[in-house]
Design an enzyme around this catalytic site. Sequence first.
Site, PDB file in Angstrom:
ATOM      1  CG  ASN A   8      -1.877   1.147   1.289  1.00  0.00           C
ATOM      2  OD1 ASN A   8      -1.774   2.091   0.510  1.00  0.00           O
ATOM      3  ND2 ASN A   8      -2.808   1.092   2.223  1.00  0.00           N
ATOM      4  CE  LYS A  15      -1.505   2.243   5.468  1.00  0.00           C
ATOM      5  NZ  LYS A  15      -2.817   2.552   6.118  1.00  0.00           N
ATOM      6  NE  ARG A  89      -4.540   3.540  -1.540  1.00  0.00           N
ATOM      7  CZ  ARG A  89      -4.003   4.714  -1.233  1.00  0.00           C
ATOM      8  NH1 ARG A  89      -2.749   4.772  -0.839  1.00  0.00           N
ATOM      9  NH2 ARG A  89      -4.694   5.817  -1.331  1.00  0.00           N
ATOM     10  CG  HIS A 178      -8.116   7.815   0.652  1.00  0.00           C
ATOM     11  ND1 HIS A 178      -8.130   9.175   0.879  1.00  0.00           N
ATOM     12  CD2 HIS A 178      -6.812   7.468   0.567  1.00  0.00           C
ATOM     13  CE1 HIS A 178      -6.897   9.630   0.936  1.00  0.00           C
ATOM     14  NE2 HIS A 178      -6.074   8.611   0.739  1.00  0.00           N
ATOM     15  CG  HIS A 206      -8.263   7.663   4.590  1.00  0.00           C
ATOM     16  ND1 HIS A 206      -8.041   6.298   4.659  1.00  0.00           N
ATOM     17  CD2 HIS A 206      -7.049   8.224   4.361  1.00  0.00           C
ATOM     18  CE1 HIS A 206      -6.749   6.059   4.473  1.00  0.00           C
ATOM     19  NE2 HIS A 206      -6.129   7.219   4.289  1.00  0.00           N
ATOM     20  N   GLY A 208      -5.147  11.687   6.523  1.00  0.00           N
ATOM     21  CA  GLY A 208      -3.723  11.445   6.622  1.00  0.00           C
ATOM     22  C   GLY A 208      -3.009  12.458   5.756  1.00  0.00           C
ATOM     23  N   GLY A 210      -2.693  12.175   2.682  1.00  0.00           N
ATOM     24  CA  GLY A 210      -3.802  12.297   1.746  1.00  0.00           C
ATOM     25  C   GLY A 210      -5.076  12.221   2.569  1.00  0.00           C
ATOM     26  NE  ARG A 239      -2.629  14.099  -3.552  1.00  0.00           N
ATOM     27  CZ  ARG A 239      -2.815  13.093  -2.703  1.00  0.00           C
ATOM     28  NH1 ARG A 239      -3.588  13.237  -1.646  1.00  0.00           N
ATOM     29  NH2 ARG A 239      -2.235  11.937  -2.935  1.00  0.00           N
ATOM     30  CB  ILE A 330      -4.421  13.174  10.620  1.00  0.00           C
ATOM     31  CG1 ILE A 330      -3.135  13.612   9.932  1.00  0.00           C
ATOM     32  CG2 ILE A 330      -4.992  14.313  11.441  1.00  0.00           C
ATOM     33  CD1 ILE A 330      -3.321  14.681   8.865  1.00  0.00           C
ATOM     34  CD  GLU A 332      -6.064   4.736  11.895  1.00  0.00           C
ATOM     35  OE1 GLU A 332      -5.046   4.194  12.385  1.00  0.00           O
ATOM     36  OE2 GLU A 332      -6.519   4.438  10.777  1.00  0.00           O
ATOM     37  CD  GLU A 381      -5.932   2.369   2.758  1.00  0.00           C
ATOM     38  OE1 GLU A 381      -6.359   3.122   1.872  1.00  0.00           O
ATOM     39  OE2 GLU A 381      -4.847   2.528   3.346  1.00  0.00           O
TER      40      GLU A 381
END
Length: 397
Positions: A8, A15, A89, A178, A206, A208, A210, A239, A330, A332, A381
Amino acid sequence: MTKILLINAGSSSLKWQLVKMPAEHVIASGQVERLNLPGTIVKVEVGGKKTKEVVETLDEITAIDRVLKRLITVGGVETLDEVEAVGHRVVAGGTLFKGPVKLIPSRINQLKELSELAPLHNPLEVKCIELLAQRLSGVPQYAVFDSAYFHGLPEKTAIYGIPYEWTKKYQIRRYGEHGISHQFLAQQAAEMLDKPLSELNLITMHLGSGASITAVKDGKPFDTSMGLTPVTGVMMGTRSGDVDPTLVPYLMKRLDLETPEVVIQELNASSGLLGVSGVSSDMRDLHEAAKKNSRAKLALDMFVTQVVKLVGGYYTEIGGADALVFAGGIGEKDPEIRQAIIDGLSILGIKIDATLNVAGNTGSLEATDSRAKVLLIPTNEELAMARGVQQLMENEG
């Protein structure tokens, strides 16, 4: 039993898991954080034993090689020949890929052609695919697509206010990203709430490097923040998030550019938290810097404000939500950001329990008088990918 290596590769982290299927037993797992930044962090877990080291800057390719080396040295496998399949992924599948596929040369070329839909991801993911084809010669590789979850978005949220002929001819729409994570989070939330997913309205976040937000209505994705490409939605690590599209020709004129590629690259790789703060794309760095640096504080405030704006809009769009779900690096691990987001939604009657929030355990974080549940669900994921690859392998057999 099949041993599947799952890769991933994200914009700032990589990951991985080695999973024995169909038992869903994780043999080994790890994460490489702060890719392309000084002090890359390498984490590995095998049999409950965790190791962590900080090394020189790693890019995605050197990170893959380190993962393969660690698989053997930490006891995940005795030899790489034990790996029977690799699952990747892949962010952007466009309209070509609506589910997991086995990777053959023609499909890899199609992924390359889709790079403009995810300029930070698809080229990187293709590099990882090609590298692993060399390192694990003969091992079948599969792609699981982030965008597949959003193929069923209703047209009223999926398309843009442009001439309809363009939409159809050029397949311009909100593809979303995502999706692997958002689908997993929705399914886990339903289990946690002990209700059929089809009966739930959810807003999954989600968050993070991203970041994307998805509205789930009656168990199905209804709207999502990322669009034709992952640069849209809330501002992220590098971004920009949503900007006025006329910003591109405006900057081309000011910078004396003949083509838009430089501006597009800057919007993807030099904007967001990094661009506003001038400090870092990493939220941990920004929290520390914000104590003295006003631009770092501004970047944090902008991020929270944009998340609140989208969540509040989705809440009304789907007629209220049974639960808000936090996930991602972020979502989590950053109680300060979670608290700020929920505080920004207080007008909706959504409240968080400060003690539960700081503890940061998986499960419910809402106050007893909150109008909606607030859930912290670590995304997985890789498990969702393993299920997709396993199903495809069974269908092939």
